[in-house]
Design an enzyme around this catalytic site. Sequence first.
Site, PDB file in Angstrom:
ATOM      1  N   GLN A 161       0.834  -1.194   0.000  1.00 40.18           N
ATOM      2  CA  GLN A 161       0.000   0.000   0.000  1.00 40.18           C
ATOM      3  C   GLN A 161       0.871   1.248   0.000  1.00 40.18           C
ATOM      4  O   GLN A 161       2.078   1.181   0.250  1.00 40.18           O
ATOM      5  CB  GLN A 161      -0.899   0.017   1.245  1.00 40.18           C
ATOM      6  CG  GLN A 161      -0.115  -0.012   2.548  1.00 40.18           C
ATOM      7  CD  GLN A 161      -0.960  -0.368   3.744  1.00 40.18           C
ATOM      8  OE1 GLN A 161      -2.174  -0.251   3.727  1.00 40.18           O
ATOM      9  NE2 GLN A 161      -0.315  -0.807   4.814  1.00 40.18           N
ATOM     10  N   HIS A 203     -10.422   4.415  19.003  1.00 41.06           N
ATOM     11  CA  HIS A 203      -9.719   3.274  19.580  1.00 41.06           C
ATOM     12  C   HIS A 203     -10.196   2.958  20.995  1.00 41.06           C
ATOM     13  O   HIS A 203     -10.179   1.791  21.399  1.00 41.06           O
ATOM     14  CB  HIS A 203      -8.211   3.525  19.532  1.00 41.06           C
ATOM     15  CG  HIS A 203      -7.678   3.495  18.132  1.00 41.06           C
ATOM     16  ND1 HIS A 203      -7.420   4.638  17.415  1.00 41.06           N
ATOM     17  CD2 HIS A 203      -7.389   2.459  17.308  1.00 41.06           C
ATOM     18  CE1 HIS A 203      -6.982   4.310  16.207  1.00 41.06           C
ATOM     19  NE2 HIS A 203      -6.953   3.004  16.119  1.00 41.06           N
ATOM     20  N   ASP A 231      -0.823  -0.240  13.697  1.00 40.39           N
ATOM     21  CA  ASP A 231      -0.404   1.166  13.812  1.00 40.39           C
ATOM     22  C   ASP A 231      -0.130   1.573  15.248  1.00 40.39           C
ATOM     23  O   ASP A 231       0.308   2.697  15.512  1.00 40.39           O
ATOM     24  CB  ASP A 231      -1.426   2.098  13.169  1.00 40.39           C
ATOM     25  CG  ASP A 231      -2.801   2.040  13.833  1.00 40.39           C
ATOM     26  OD1 ASP A 231      -2.901   1.614  14.998  1.00 40.39           O
ATOM     27  OD2 ASP A 231      -3.792   2.428  13.172  1.00 40.39           O
ATOM     28  N   GLU A 275       0.324  -7.726  11.840  1.00 37.09           N
ATOM     29  CA  GLU A 275       0.214  -6.640  10.857  1.00 37.09           C
ATOM     30  C   GLU A 275       0.780  -7.117   9.526  1.00 37.09           C
ATOM     31  O   GLU A 275       1.891  -7.639   9.474  1.00 37.09           O
ATOM     32  CB  GLU A 275       0.968  -5.395  11.332  1.00 37.09           C
ATOM     33  CG  GLU A 275       1.187  -4.321  10.286  1.00 37.09           C
ATOM     34  CD  GLU A 275      -0.084  -3.828   9.623  1.00 37.09           C
ATOM     35  OE1 GLU A 275      -0.087  -3.659   8.389  1.00 37.09           O
ATOM     36  OE2 GLU A 275      -1.086  -3.619  10.342  1.00 37.09           O
ATOM     37  N   ASP A 316      -0.083 -11.775   6.826  1.00 37.35           N
ATOM     38  CA  ASP A 316      -1.474 -11.510   6.473  1.00 37.35           C
ATOM     39  C   ASP A 316      -2.356 -12.047   7.600  1.00 37.35           C
ATOM     40  O   ASP A 316      -2.296 -13.243   7.922  1.00 37.35           O
ATOM     41  CB  ASP A 316      -1.803 -12.209   5.155  1.00 37.35           C
ATOM     42  CG  ASP A 316      -3.231 -11.944   4.686  1.00 37.35           C
ATOM     43  OD1 ASP A 316      -4.020 -11.346   5.451  1.00 37.35           O
ATOM     44  OD2 ASP A 316      -3.559 -12.326   3.556  1.00 37.35           O
ATOM     45  N   ASP A 355      -8.541  -4.195  14.259  1.00 38.15           N
ATOM     46  CA  ASP A 355      -8.459  -2.773  13.896  1.00 38.15           C
ATOM     47  C   ASP A 355      -8.095  -2.634  12.417  1.00 38.15           C
ATOM     48  O   ASP A 355      -7.309  -1.776  12.036  1.00 38.15           O
ATOM     49  CB  ASP A 355      -7.409  -2.085  14.771  1.00 38.15           C
ATOM     50  CG  ASP A 355      -7.466  -0.562  14.670  1.00 38.15           C
ATOM     51  OD1 ASP A 355      -8.528  -0.044  14.277  1.00 38.15           O
ATOM     52  OD2 ASP A 355      -6.454   0.097  14.955  1.00 38.15           O
TER      53      ASP A 355
END
Length: 560
Positions: free
Chosen positions: A285, A341, A363, A383, A417, A435
């Site tokens: 990304q 959050h 993050d 992540e 993943d 999240d």
Amino acid sequence: MISHPAGPPAHPDIDSPADPPTAPPAGAVRAGGAIPIPLRPRPARLLVLLAAFLCAACGLVYELELVALGGYLLGDSVTQTSVVLSVMVFAMGIGSLLAKGLTRRPATSFALVECGLALVGGLSVLALYSVWAWLEGHGAAMAGLVATTFLVGLLIGAEIPLLMTLIQRIRQEHAGRAAADLFAADYVGALIGGLAFPFLLLPAVGQAAGALLTGAVNAVAGAAVVLWLFRSEPAPRARLLLWTGCGLVLAVLAVAAAFTGAIERAARQALYGGPVRFAMQSRYQEIVLSGGSPAPRAAAATRTGTADQAARVPEQRAALPLELFLDGRLAVCGADEYREHEALVRPALAAAPSGRVLVLGGDGLALREVLRHPAVRSVQVVELDPALSDLARRDPALAALGGHPYEDPRVRLVNADPLEWLRTPGPEFDVIVSDLDGAAHGGKYRSREFLGLAARRLAPEGRIAVRTGPVGTGLWSAEAGLAAAGLRTVPYQGADSAGGCGGRTQRPAFVLAGRDRPALALAEDAPRPRSLTVEALRASAARLAAERPGGPPVAHDLIG
């Protein structure tokens, strides 16, 4: 006795060489005529097939660049992929038809086609990114994507007829055999280009520089090789003009490469409305971090590809909200993020047990809220993108916003993943917090399969909290996916936005689920939330229950 006419037989062997052609006038070559070349037929033929191989690789890189760019900039990757591929194939057919009128001077025509393709394809990423950043509205970017795709496809479509003509001009042979060799080179080149894009170009140099590099290879391999091998076809003046044009194309691509960083920084500042602290096109990304508190001098950087390619940007002069964009979508607004959050994490950790926690998404901001609870003994973070988790640890503003959560000894990070990680055997967790952006990657992180795999990792009294996006289809399909996994659900929302970031217009919704219907509450042994109250949580749940669609909600399937 019957006298047979002189000349070739009525039915010649199709593999036999043709009669020597007469000399073409003024540089033109009549159909089927040979072009004088400086090599023997076999190595000359191999050189043309090599040019076909390289041009096919470049063509597929352009195609993948446009597909990826459409998904990054315009969202809805399925629609953008369908548009790019269908327009590309249609344009290739038109280009093949138009190429019939260019076969009289195939080498000259091929050189012009490759120079044009190198210029259009090489500059396509920078041009489309600039259109998206500086021109308002979805329509301009979509029109630019379609127009660029059509033009690239038109030029790619003209390559095969011209290459076939050049091969036959070297040595006449059976058309089927010539086509087999040409298409074999074309398909193998496409394979190499398809693998080079995600595994070499994208992570090493990024999309913009990768397209420019591909354009340079295209110009050299296509135009220069053919102009050298078939240099006797064009007249001397035309040959000089073609070499000059090829050189100008390479010069334009080199200048664009030199200014790529400046163009990207200016476009990002126009798009994101503030100084860009960090920008990177990772394998997965585009990551852009802007704003934040004033950074120390020379602490802000723009990165394309790897950290070693960082380039300094000016010091920030004013405190702006810290904003994290993933593929152009606002993922974190520093002014509002704690509201989201807290709402995602705090209700899930309100009841015991909560010692073992799994956080999907790296993050660091949901992780901060998890670590506020003293009952938490261990946290596993999963992540997908190593660049994002690395940014959360290394950028001073983002790390401070998250409270430097990766320094806590209870935390263990895995880059994988999340869907594939959940499929592997592993321990159960008391709490799972997702999240992840449910709209990204075709909605796979709110799919029935993903949520079912997550539910399989829950301890008997475990709870799972899922971010679903604004109230709408995403919320109800996620709730249906959790229900299909045998869990009982409670949809709810957090506090209203403070309006600190212009890109966030709708309040996100969440789903809390467990094998028994979970109660919305807040842990008494954790610091009091800044934005939540039990009464507000339960009121939002009652409101959403009243808004639930009348028909049974449908879970999102990966293949449905």
